[in-house]
Design an enzyme around this catalytic site. Structure first.
Site, mmCIF file in Angstrom:
data_model
loop_
_atom_site.group_PDB
_atom_site.id
_atom_site.type_symbol
_atom_site.label_atom_id
_atom_site.label_comp_id
_atom_site.label_asym_id
_atom_site.label_seq_id
_atom_site.Cartn_x
_atom_site.Cartn_y
_atom_site.Cartn_z
ATOM 1 N N ASP A 219 -8.491 -4.000 -6.382
ATOM 2 C CA ASP A 219 -8.267 -3.781 -4.974
ATOM 3 C C ASP A 219 -8.899 -2.136 -4.814
ATOM 4 O O ASP A 219 -8.725 -1.294 -5.681
ATOM 5 C CB ASP A 219 -6.547 -3.163 -5.266
ATOM 6 C CG ASP A 219 -6.022 -3.125 -3.863
ATOM 7 O OD1 ASP A 219 -6.685 -2.108 -3.137
ATOM 8 O OD2 ASP A 219 -4.826 -3.596 -3.721
ATOM 9 N N HIS B 104 -7.130 -5.955 -0.988
ATOM 10 C CA HIS B 104 -5.980 -5.074 -0.743
ATOM 11 C C HIS B 104 -4.612 -5.960 -0.795
ATOM 12 O O HIS B 104 -4.624 -6.559 0.204
ATOM 13 C CB HIS B 104 -6.322 -3.855 0.157
ATOM 14 C CG HIS B 104 -5.285 -2.951 0.253
ATOM 15 N ND1 HIS B 104 -4.779 -2.541 -0.913
ATOM 16 C CD2 HIS B 104 -4.665 -2.180 1.231
ATOM 17 C CE1 HIS B 104 -3.927 -1.622 -0.519
ATOM 18 N NE2 HIS B 104 -4.037 -1.372 0.877
ATOM 19 N N SER C 61 0.903 -1.088 -0.065
ATOM 20 C CA SER C 61 0.135 0.051 -0.207
ATOM 21 C C SER C 61 0.866 1.323 -0.026
ATOM 22 O O SER C 61 1.847 1.316 -1.013
ATOM 23 C CB SER C 61 -1.045 0.098 1.321
ATOM 24 O OG SER C 61 -2.131 0.841 1.023
#
Length: 509
Positions: free
Chosen positions: A450, A478, A223
């Site tokens: 995602d 994710h 991320s």
């Protein structure tokens, strides 16, 4: 759900939405002047020459230490920031490759919490056998001089403010809440607030690389951790070892585009959830169509806006908290059954299930204490990029395009992006292409559905990086590494263990 998986989910949950023995001597390379801003390499030598004194962490198998870095890299003699580091040494068998730094994202997620709770015990055994697993909490985060903004009670109030204001009074209240948040950060953390940028954290990471005795940085970032890793590669391309950037961000985008793209990403994730939900006999959003499910969820949000639901504690489930609870479950399809139960309970007037999901997202303890995740998240984001909006009028103008991106979440996401509009520190970063010319192969991982880091960001980053190679997971959730795809895990493990990246464009399901 498995607690280690839960930690991984929520540690990487925020993305960039407005909405953690004896010393060893340095054996790595020292910094170049070009990579340290205006500070010459010799000015940083005391930091690169420090000794790390490792001690027992109180967590079996882990060691901890504290590293000093300059508060301001442009003025290395202007004071220090103390940064917490933890490691678990390579277990063997096999020859040790080096240190593998990990970062779960956020910004604001505790890398040490992620290391001790998941990575150093949950990453594949062959990887843990040949790497010292290492984490550093970024400056301003968790154990590393954390940014502080609001008390627990103040944070409770902040999370309940209506983020889909219906009139001028509600708009003024929301704007006031953002200003109070920013003022609290300045009051409680004014000294470190101008120095928590991603560039500064990347420089800290290079210092740690050197102190660990590694010539190259090996790293897995998820991320926001991909933005940190890409920033490092751009600053120090000749020191890039094996970098995995999973759930990639696109550093070329301004804040408004990031927020709008995430809005569309969460809409796509909700559509996947809804398509699955309507096939289930216990779906609280109907059993006919995804459009009907969206209508039912919006109705629930509207009902809670009019009358929050009891939860069994003094806090009630407001529309804003319910929305956060739903968003939290979008990060991993394993949370979908829990979300169905929580929505069904809320429809019956019991808001406890969605409140629990929201509390997990915010890292709120039952005692009412919050981790500093949300504080650090805002502090880093507001420093890295100019704000998406400078005032309510700009938000109102943009609401239609956000609602087009997501009929379910768009209005709330647009108003949430106002959070940097009153920030007390001017941004130091700008949107820019990240090429890292001369770096070794870097693996960029994207998941097609995602929610927090849309797939097109991974495509863009892989294209920008001079040595980027794109690895695609066709699925939901994710990030992709360690989520159950043998294809993804094998490709990344092979790269980490022998340096061979997957073929550019490789796809896994």
């Amino acid at each position: 759900m498995d607690t280690r998986r839960l930690l991984r989910i929520f540690a990487t949950a925020l993305g960039t939405a407005g909405l953690l023995v004896s010393g060893c001597s340095s054996g790595g390379s020292a910094p170049s002047a070009s990579a340290t801003g205006s500070a010459a390499a010799e000015e940083l030598e005391p930091y690169y020459g420090q000794k790390l004194s490792w001690r027992d962490c109180g967590v079996e198998g882990f060691q901890c230490t504290t590293m000093k870095a300059p508060l301001d890299y442009a003025k290395p003699d202007g004071g220090d920031v103390k940064l917490a580091v933890s490691r678990k040494k390579a277990t063997g068998p096999g020859k040790r490759i080096g240190s593998l730094l990990v970062n779960p994202g956020g910004p604001g997620g505790s890398a040490i919490g992620y290391l001790q709770g998941y990575a150093a015990i949950g990453y594949p055994a062959p990887v843990r056998a040949r790497y010292d697993m290492v984490a550093i909490d970024p400056r301003g985060v968790a154990r590393s001089e954390p940014v502080k903004c609001l008390t627990g009670k103040e944070m409770d109030a902040y999370t309940q403010v209506d983020q889909t204001p219906d009139d001028k009074g509600e708009i003024a209240e929301l704007d006031k809440s953002f200003k109070k948040f920013a003022d609290g950060c300045e009051k409680r953390s004014g000294k470190i607030l101008p120095h928590v940028s991603t560039v500064e954290t990347a420089r800290d990471m290079d210092m740690l690389r050197s102190l660990l005795g590694d010539e190259k940085l090996h790293y897995v970032g998820a991320s926001y951790g991909t933005f940190l890793g890409a920033t490092y590669a751009d600053l120090y391309p000749d020191r890039v070892g094996r970098l995995v950037l999973d759930g990639a961000m696109d550093p070329s985008l301004p804040a408004i585009d990031i927020n709008r793209d995430q809005t569309a990403g969460f809409e796509a994730a909700f559509q996947s959830f809804a398509a699955d939900c309507v096939k289930q006999t216990d779906c609280p959003l109907g059993t006919t169509s995804t459009a009907g499910a969206a209508t039912a969820l919006k109705k629930l949000f509207g009902d809670l806006d009019s009358e929050p639901a009891p939860t069994g504690e003094p806090r009630k489930l407001t529309e804003s908290l319910a929305t956060t609870g739903v968003i939290a479950a979008m990060y991993d399809e394993a949370a979908w059954p829990q979300l169905r139960e929580a929505v069904a309970a809320a429809q019956r007037g019991d808001g406890s299930g969605l409140l629990a999901l929201a509390d997990s997202y915010y890292e709120r303890e039952p005692s009412g204490k919050y981790a500093n995740l949300m504080f650090a998240n805002a502090a880093v984001n507001c420093l890295d990029l100019a704000p998406a909006f400078d005032g309510p009028a700009a938000v109102e103008k943009a609401v239609p395009e956000f609602e087009k991106a997501s009929p379910v979440f768009g209005r709330g996401f647009a108003w949430a992006a106002l959070n940097c509009g009153s920030w007390p520190v001017d941004p130091t970063g700008t949107a820019h292409r990240t090429e890292a010319e001369g770096a070794a192969p870097i693996v960029v991982v994207g998941t097609t559905r995602d929610p927090a880091t849309p797939y097109k960001w991974a495509e863009s980053l892989a294209d920008q990086l001079s040595s980027g190679t794109l690895l695609t997971y066709e699925g939901d959730g994710h990030t992709a590494y360690g989520r159950g795809s043998d294809c993804i895990d094998t490709a990344i493990n092979t790269y980490l263990l022998d340096g061979t990246p997957p073929k550019d464009g490789k796809k896994c399901t």
